[in-house]
Design an enzyme around this catalytic site. Structure first.
Site, PDB file in Angstrom:
ATOM      1  N   ASN A   1      43.128  37.451  26.550  1.00  0.00           N
ATOM      2  CA  ASN A   1      41.860  36.732  26.360  1.00  0.00           C
ATOM      3  C   ASN A   1      40.707  37.710  26.162  1.00  0.00           C
ATOM      4  O   ASN A   1      40.588  38.699  26.898  1.00  0.00           O
ATOM      5  CB  ASN A   1      41.546  35.890  27.603  1.00  0.00           C
ATOM      6  CG  ASN A   1      42.406  34.644  27.691  1.00  0.00           C
ATOM      7  OD1 ASN A   1      43.483  34.580  27.125  1.00  0.00           O
ATOM      8  ND2 ASN A   1      41.919  33.658  28.414  1.00  0.00           N
TER       9      ASN A   1
ATOM     10  N   ASP B   1      39.567  26.826  28.843  1.00  0.00           N
ATOM     11  CA  ASP B   1      39.677  28.027  29.663  1.00  0.00           C
ATOM     12  C   ASP B   1      38.982  27.811  31.023  1.00  0.00           C
ATOM     13  O   ASP B   1      37.929  27.166  31.094  1.00  0.00           O
ATOM     14  CB  ASP B   1      39.001  29.177  28.885  1.00  0.00           C
ATOM     15  CG  ASP B   1      39.467  30.536  29.325  1.00  0.00           C
ATOM     16  OD1 ASP B   1      40.498  30.630  30.006  1.00  0.00           O
ATOM     17  OD2 ASP B   1      38.792  31.527  28.964  1.00  0.00           O
TER      18      ASP B   1
ATOM     19  N   HIS C   1      36.140  40.327  33.887  1.00  0.00           N
ATOM     20  CA  HIS C   1      35.429  39.606  32.827  1.00  0.00           C
ATOM     21  C   HIS C   1      34.134  40.345  32.514  1.00  0.00           C
ATOM     22  O   HIS C   1      33.565  40.997  33.382  1.00  0.00           O
ATOM     23  CB  HIS C   1      35.079  38.186  33.289  1.00  0.00           C
ATOM     24  CG  HIS C   1      36.255  37.270  33.363  1.00  0.00           C
ATOM     25  ND1 HIS C   1      36.673  36.690  34.530  1.00  0.00           N
ATOM     26  CD2 HIS C   1      37.112  36.825  32.397  1.00  0.00           C
ATOM     27  CE1 HIS C   1      37.732  35.915  34.288  1.00  0.00           C
ATOM     28  NE2 HIS C   1      38.017  35.976  33.005  1.00  0.00           N
TER      29      HIS C   1
ATOM     30  N   HIS D   1      43.245  38.577  31.187  1.00  0.00           N
ATOM     31  CA  HIS D   1      41.857  38.183  30.928  1.00  0.00           C
ATOM     32  C   HIS D   1      40.996  39.440  30.967  1.00  0.00           C
ATOM     33  O   HIS D   1      41.363  40.445  31.567  1.00  0.00           O
ATOM     34  CB  HIS D   1      41.372  37.207  32.009  1.00  0.00           C
ATOM     35  CG  HIS D   1      41.917  35.829  31.854  1.00  0.00           C
ATOM     36  ND1 HIS D   1      41.116  34.730  31.631  1.00  0.00           N
ATOM     37  CD2 HIS D   1      43.190  35.366  31.864  1.00  0.00           C
ATOM     38  CE1 HIS D   1      41.874  33.652  31.534  1.00  0.00           C
ATOM     39  NE2 HIS D   1      43.138  34.007  31.672  1.00  0.00           N
TER      40      HIS D   1
ATOM     41  N   ALA E   1      39.749  41.409  28.327  1.00  0.00           N
ATOM     42  CA  ALA E   1      40.246  42.506  27.477  1.00  0.00           C
ATOM     43  C   ALA E   1      39.124  43.295  26.805  1.00  0.00           C
ATOM     44  O   ALA E   1      39.369  44.389  26.290  1.00  0.00           O
ATOM     45  CB  ALA E   1      41.189  41.952  26.413  1.00  0.00           C
ATOM     46  N   SER E   2      37.893  42.759  26.812  1.00  0.00           N
ATOM     47  CA  SER E   2      36.787  43.486  26.165  1.00  0.00           C
ATOM     48  C   SER E   2      36.579  44.833  26.846  1.00  0.00           C
ATOM     49  O   SER E   2      36.449  44.897  28.061  1.00  0.00           O
ATOM     50  CB  SER E   2      35.486  42.687  26.272  1.00  0.00           C
ATOM     51  OG  SER E   2      35.575  41.506  25.516  1.00  0.00           O
TER      52      SER E   2
HETATM   53 ZN   LIG Z   1      39.135  34.610  31.812  1.00  0.00          ZN
END
Ligand SMILES: [Zn+2]
Length: 258
Positions: free
Chosen positions: A231, A81, A180, A209, A211-212
């Site tokens: 991700n 990644d 992120h 990217h 997704a949290s």
């Molecule tokens: Zn990422």
């Protein structure tokens, strides 16, 4: 069993779904992620963070994740990644990564495309799939720092088609209000922008990217917006650290032995 990322993503997209990708700093996480995927009978991607790959133990970790992937009852792929330099990418591929995010998002678009094109040239003959990132996903991909979505460096849809033609990228990570780490405030994905990026990307699946912290409704809506891979790192690590913290607190109680 190990599987090609392109095949997994194509199949899931056709089924109206996306492939989950989870950052694994060690084999404990990878085993838990694969166990969950096996229970759900779904394919999954094991992500190797650039910090892990660059460490002295990086190639060993990639080889162990490959072994876990080979041994799985579902399709599993190992992806390096956010690799920003060619040497790290070559090292990751040599160790056995099935796919790589050649991350030139910090470069001007033409230089980003040139970087990805160069990686494609040596990765393609080895069957390694190359993801690129256009625009940027703010925040440290390796740290759970809080980011406001307003700081997001969103992808300009007008740049997508020429970028894909010049770079040959097979998957495209884009910025559409996603960050992120942890979201500061309420996350607000720009669905109109995502639709415009999807239209320009044609057959190339998009990658979400950060997704949290996104609500489940966003994740459910993502495939229809062209997202083929999602991700996630922070939520997984937070759950692990909270569990460790709880267990350590339990050990401190007098009657318990650990
Ligand atoms: Zn990422």
């Amino acid at each position: 069993m190990r599987a090609a990322l392109g095949e997994i993503v194509t199949r899931q997209v056709r089924a109206g779904a996306a492939v989950p990708a989870r950052t694994c700093y060690g084999t404990d996480t990878a085993l838990a992620v694969v166990d969950a995927a096996e229970r759900l009978r779904l394919p999954v991607v094991l992500l190797v963070a650039p910090s892990s790959a660059a460490a002295a133990t990086g190639p060993k970790l990639i080889r162990m994740l490959r072994h876990i992937a080979d041994d799985a009852a579902v399709e599993v792929c190992v992806q390096l990644d956010h690799a920003k330099d060619e040497a790290l990418i070559r090292r990751g591929i040599e160790a056995g990564a099935d796919s790589v995010l050649a991350d030139g998002s910090h470069l001007p678009p033409a230089a980003n495309a040139g970087f990805v094109r160069k990686v494609r040239e040596f990765a393609a003959p080895l069957g390694v799939m190359v993801e690129a990132e256009l625009g940027s996903v703010p925040g440290a991909e390796d740290r759970a720092t809080a980011q406001g979505a307003d700081t997001a460096g969103k992808t300009d849809p007008a740049t997508v088609r020429p970028f894909l033609a010049a770079s040959g990228a097979q998957l495209l990570a884009c910025g559409a209000g996603n960050v992120h780490g942890r979201y500061r405030g309420v996350p607000a994905l720009d669905w109109r922008l995502l639709a415009a990026v999807r239209d320009q990307a044609g057959p190339v699946p998009l990658v979400l990217h950060g997704a949290s912290g996104l609500p489940e409704a966003d994740l459910r809506a993502a495939p229809a917006a062209g997202i083929g891979k999602v991700n996630l790192n922070t939520e997984l690590r937070t759950a692990m650290l909270l569990t460790i913290d709880r267990e350590i607190a339990g050990c401190r109680r007098p009657a318990r032995t650990c």
